[in-house]
Design a protein around this motif. Structure first.
Motif, PDB file in Angstrom:
ATOM      1  N   THR B  54       0.865  -1.148  -0.166  1.00 21.19           N
ATOM      2  CA  THR B  54      -0.082  -0.072  -0.229  1.00 21.19           C
ATOM      3  C   THR B  54       0.688   1.291   0.025  1.00 21.19           C
ATOM      4  O   THR B  54       0.588   2.322  -0.690  1.00 21.19           O
ATOM      5  CB  THR B  54      -0.866   0.227   1.112  1.00 21.19           C
ATOM      6  OG1 THR B  54      -1.595  -1.201   1.419  1.00 21.19           O
ATOM      7  CG2 THR B  54      -2.132   1.011   1.088  1.00 21.19           C
ATOM      8  N   LEU B  55       1.959   1.256   0.923  1.00 19.13           N
ATOM      9  CA  LEU B  55       2.633   2.531   0.829  1.00 19.13           C
ATOM     10  C   LEU B  55       3.372   2.661  -0.531  1.00 19.13           C
ATOM     11  O   LEU B  55       3.461   3.784  -0.859  1.00 19.13           O
ATOM     12  CB  LEU B  55       3.900   2.097   1.976  1.00 19.13           C
ATOM     13  CG  LEU B  55       3.195   2.436   3.593  1.00 19.13           C
ATOM     14  CD1 LEU B  55       4.329   2.175   4.283  1.00 19.13           C
ATOM     15  CD2 LEU B  55       2.972   3.787   3.782  1.00 19.13           C
ATOM     16  N   ALA B  56       3.829   1.522  -1.138  1.00 19.57           N
ATOM     17  CA  ALA B  56       4.665   1.666  -2.326  1.00 19.57           C
ATOM     18  C   ALA B  56       3.588   2.267  -3.368  1.00 19.57           C
ATOM     19  O   ALA B  56       3.984   2.950  -4.216  1.00 19.57           O
ATOM     20  CB  ALA B  56       5.235   0.422  -2.794  1.00 19.57           C
ATOM     21  N   LEU B  57       2.336   1.716  -3.229  1.00 11.25           N
ATOM     22  CA  LEU B  57       1.417   2.305  -4.506  1.00 11.25           C
ATOM     23  C   LEU B  57       1.124   3.600  -4.138  1.00 11.25           C
ATOM     24  O   LEU B  57       0.709   4.473  -5.156  1.00 11.25           O
ATOM     25  CB  LEU B  57       0.411   1.176  -4.603  1.00 11.25           C
ATOM     26  CG  LEU B  57       0.670  -0.352  -5.285  1.00 11.25           C
ATOM     27  CD1 LEU B  57      -0.536  -0.965  -5.361  1.00 11.25           C
ATOM     28  CD2 LEU B  57       1.120   0.049  -6.481  1.00 11.25           C
ATOM     29  N   THR B  58       0.874   4.104  -2.750  1.00  9.34           N
ATOM     30  CA  THR B  58       0.412   5.433  -2.667  1.00  9.34           C
ATOM     31  C   THR B  58       1.521   6.485  -2.525  1.00  9.34           C
ATOM     32  O   THR B  58       1.283   7.762  -2.314  1.00  9.34           O
ATOM     33  CB  THR B  58      -0.510   5.283  -1.318  1.00  9.34           C
ATOM     34  OG1 THR B  58       0.377   4.678  -0.451  1.00  9.34           O
ATOM     35  CG2 THR B  58      -1.796   4.662  -1.523  1.00  9.34           C
ATOM     36  N   ALA B  59       2.549   6.178  -2.871  1.00  6.12           N
ATOM     37  CA  ALA B  59       3.764   7.035  -2.743  1.00  6.12           C
ATOM     38  C   ALA B  59       3.717   7.919  -3.814  1.00  6.12           C
ATOM     39  O   ALA B  59       3.882   8.947  -3.683  1.00  6.12           O
ATOM     40  CB  ALA B  59       5.386   6.212  -2.850  1.00  6.12           C
ATOM     41  N   ARG B  60       3.220   7.187  -5.143  1.00  3.76           N
ATOM     42  CA  ARG B  60       3.324   8.152  -6.169  1.00  3.76           C
ATOM     43  C   ARG B  60       1.944   7.972  -6.935  1.00  3.76           C
ATOM     44  O   ARG B  60       1.696   6.914  -7.644  1.00  3.76           O
ATOM     45  CB  ARG B  60       4.341   7.896  -7.084  1.00  3.76           C
ATOM     46  CG  ARG B  60       5.682   8.196  -6.954  1.00  3.76           C
ATOM     47  CD  ARG B  60       6.762   7.581  -7.722  1.00  3.76           C
ATOM     48  NE  ARG B  60       8.129   8.001  -7.210  1.00  3.76           N
ATOM     49  CZ  ARG B  60       8.806   8.505  -7.869  1.00  3.76           C
ATOM     50  NH1 ARG B  60       8.686   8.777  -9.103  1.00  3.76           N
ATOM     51  NH2 ARG B  60      10.076   8.977  -7.641  1.00  3.76           N
ATOM     52  N   PRO B  61       0.878   8.531  -6.118  1.00  2.00           N
ATOM     53  CA  PRO B  61      -0.735   8.338  -6.635  1.00  2.00           C
ATOM     54  C   PRO B  61      -1.028   8.630  -8.079  1.00  2.00           C
ATOM     55  O   PRO B  61      -1.424   7.734  -8.935  1.00  2.00           O
ATOM     56  CB  PRO B  61      -1.451   9.080  -5.986  1.00  2.00           C
ATOM     57  CG  PRO B  61      -0.542   9.958  -5.296  1.00  2.00           C
ATOM     58  CD  PRO B  61       0.913   9.472  -5.246  1.00  2.00           C
ATOM     59  N   ALA B  62      -0.406   9.642  -8.668  1.00  2.00           N
ATOM     60  CA  ALA B  62      -0.526  10.106 -10.061  1.00  2.00           C
ATOM     61  C   ALA B  62       0.023   8.950 -11.154  1.00  2.00           C
ATOM     62  O   ALA B  62      -0.682   8.558 -11.951  1.00  2.00           O
ATOM     63  CB  ALA B  62      -0.026  11.346 -10.240  1.00  2.00           C
TER      64      ALA B  62
END
Lengths: 239, 444
Positions: B54-62
């Motif tokens: 989750t942290l990896a995917l939300t680190a760069r949401p765009a």
């Protein structure tokens, strides 16, 4: 006398034509609580030594005992587990994750340790307090100075209660004054009983250590060695 | 402060190298619990894996959203195509199905050579009664066109020189059961029954078009019509009929009356309304029921099975859009693979760090795979929602009932996850084979 690291005729040869003997057969003992500097120019075999000491690579021949554990008999999971719990790494370029707070970066150290989720945050905060960053818990590493970033990295290495702190050019990316702060922190940790091995090419850094060994062309030689850390080959007592 | 050494190593009590270690340690960090007498093994709990993912995917949401876009569009196209085909197919099929799938007709076999001296047709007058005893038959009735020798029909026995009052109206003789098997409804009045049939009562039912031409709009005043010089009492006017549209324009009289007045010899056709799914069985049985001695003298017909009709309709609609959906899904897969590979290269330092912190190669591979699978599943979920939304909007616009296969909303996110799995395999392998120290030294 307790030993943390005991290299017994350890060598590392990389296959190729011709094969490269990056580390010639070496005996090296690091006792508990020692502060040792491993110095040498680039290409001397320092990285190979770091690989081997950090359990990120296995010797071609010889045996590496870490905390009296024969690491040559370990499975990959066990090696990774020993690496996680007994060795703390500090790198030249810090390797903090930019999108996480300092606490989260320190907590990362325990992600690969089963059953460590309870109290993980508390331990991370304690480690940050130990390196003097108790006031910068929830900030992004991007807002920290170089010295502070390296202190976060040291906190991350300390949270696992390592037997050995392995630092690879820890001041290489810092100016002299900030580097001095980090070395002072190492002195403090050494006084507190931590075993440190610092790999560096910088004589000012190695001068702070209790012992110095020099690597050149894969051969390890003692320098300022007053306790017989380098033994004649085959002298290891089998336990 | 004192660092307590790991388990298996006794605390140094007498260490010459540590003579400067303070004896009164001020504070101690509690170590994470470790099982005693056992080497610590590296592990990654599902909770931590999920957290890291989750942290990896939300680190760069765009970037995450843009990466997912190809798969979103692919899944949306597939879901919309399948949903719209099903919806459109269902519109055609429901209209056609219910009537076609429940209709069986029996006619004399034109190619059958009658035995000399035999009856001219094998259909008996009581065909309706015989067939209604069969299991699966809801209603059955005979229908025959009546030859009135060109006589015109009129509603009043007067001659009006100013307007046309006489018309050529077809006359059809039926058994009472035909109204049920043709699913006719009355506008007013009543159908004739067995009694009218047996007594050959001079009664008639008018189709709505015939009633309008003959100017009959009600039956409570007992209107009469004339065909030639024969009179008939109008007892009912039809409103609609789902089968035999010829009834709408005709004067419908009982079989008995047609036999008496117009010498009708045999019924020309039997119309059977059957239960859904019974057409094939009734088609086979009806000939035998009506003509046990010579079943081959009759020809029963039923419409094509509905599943075949539905298949034909959908195949035409689907092919092109399914290809489009598959292509965009492929593009989406390549997109995820591409971005994941770039992010593996970008995160080389992180991979080295994780290895140093105790991750095995397998942990690294699992982490990158979980990220791409989660991304694919997320894309599949969004794509499914968009696809269904598209089906609903088109249906609302066309006034159709939106129809989806129930498995579709569940299968589509799984398809997205599989996309992510395929896309993530190579980058995950690449990440797992990164050399940790090279990674740690080379990149920040």
């Amino acid at each position: 006398m307790n030993t943390v690291v005991d290299l017994d005729q350890v060598s590392r040869t990389f296959p190729g034509t011709p094969p490269v003997e990056a580390l010639k057969p070496t005996n090296l003992t690091i006792h508990t609580g020692q502060y040792i500097a491993i110095v040498g120019p680039s290409g001397s075999g320092k990285s190979t030594m770091l690989h081997l000491l950090g359990l990120l690579d296995s010797p071609t021949s010889g045996t590496y005992y870490l905390d009296d554990i024969d690491t040559s008999t370990l499975s990959e999971k066990e090696r990774a587990g020993v690496r996680s719990s007994r060795i703390g790494f500090v790198f030249q370029s810090f390797h903090l994750l930019q999108h996480r707070t300092t606490v989260e970066n320190v907590m990362l150290a325990e992600v690969y340790r089963p059953g460590s989720s309870s109290g993980r945050e508390t331990r991370a905060i304690e480690a940050l307090e130990q390196v003097g960053l108790g006031h910068r818990l929830d900030v992004s590493p991007a807002t920290l100075s170089g010295g502070e970033r390296q202190r976060v990295a040291i906190a991350r290495a300390l949270v696992s209660k390592p037997s050995l702190l392995l630092a690879d050019e820890p001041t290489g990316n810092l100016d002299t004054a900030t580097g001095e702060q980090i070395l002072a922190l190492f002195d403090q940790l050494h006084q507190d009983g931590l075993t440190l091995a610092v790999i560096t090419h910088d004589d000012e850094v190695s001068a702070r250590a209790q012992r110095r060994v020099r690597i050149r062309d894969g051969i390890v030689k003692a320098e300022d060695d007053n306790d017989g850390g380098l033994r004649p080959s085959g002298s290891r007592v089998v336990r | 402060m004192t660092i307590i050494p790991g388990p298996g190593l006794p605390f140094p009590e007498d260490n010459p190298d540590d003579s400067d270690t303070p004896n009164n340690a001020p504070s101690v960090i509690k170590a994470a619990p470790e099982p005693p007498d056992k080497l610590p093994r590296s592990g990654l709990s599902v909770r931590d894996l999920f957290n890291e993912m989750t942290l990896a995917l939300t680190a760069r949401p765009a970037r995450t959203i843009l990466t997912a876009m190809g798969t979103v569009l692919g899944v949306a196209a597939l879901v919309a195509t399948l949903g719209l085909a099903k919806t459109a197919g269902n519109q055609i099929v429901t209209r056609f199905d219910e009537l076609a799938a429940t209709k069986v007709t029996v006619e004399p076999n034109q190619s059958f050579r009658q035995a000399p001296g035999g009856a001219t047709s094998a259909i008996p007058w009581d065909a309706g009664d015989r067939l209604e005893r069969l299991n699966g038959v809801r209603a059955a009735g005979t229908k025959s066109d009546v030859d009135v020798s060109g006589q015109l029909a009129r509603s009043v026995p007067v001659i009006d020189p100013l307007g046309q009052t006489e018309f050529q109206v077809p006359v059809i003789a039926v058994s009472p059961g035909l109204f049920q098997s043709a699913r006719s409804t009355l506008y007013t009045g009543r159908f004739f029954d067995e009694g009218h049939d047996e007594r050959a009562d001079p009664v008639a039912i008018l189709g709505p078009a015939a009633a309008e031409r003959l100017n009959v709009s009600r039956v409570d005043n007992n209107p009469a019509i004339f065909i030639g010089d024969q009179s008939f009492a109008v007892i009912g006017i039809l409103a609609t009929t789902q089968r035999e549209p010829a009834l709408l324009n005709s004067i419908v009289i009982p079989n008995g009356l047609a036999r008496e007045r117009y010498s009708l010899e045999v019924p020309s056709e039997v119309l059977i309304d059957v239960e859904i799914g019974a057409t094939e069985q009734i088609r086979i049985q009806s000939a035998t029921a009506l003509s046990p001695n010579q079943p081959e003298a009759l020809r029963s017909t039923a419409s094509a099975p509905p599943s075949r009709v539905r298949g034909d309709v959908q195949n035409d609609l689907n092919a092109l859009f399914l290809v489009l959906g598959a292509v965009s899904l492929l593009v989406g897969t390549i997109g995820i693979a591409n971005v994941t590979l770039v992010s593996v290269l970008e995160r080389t330092g992180e991979i080295g760090l994780r290895r140093a912190l105790g991750a095995t190669r397998r942990h690294i591979a699992v982490q990158f795979l979980s990220e791409s699978v989660a991304l694919g599943a997320f894309a599949g979920l969004v794509g499914t929602s968009l696809g269904i939304l598209c089906v609903v909007i088109v249906s609302a616009n066309e006034q159709w009932t939106p129809v989806l296969d129930p498995w579709l909303p569940f299968a589509a996110p799984v398809l997205g996850a599989i996309t992510g799995l395929l896309a993530g395999t190579y980058p995950a392998w690449k990440a797992a084979s990164t050399e940790p120290i090279a990674a740690l030294r080379g990149l920040r």
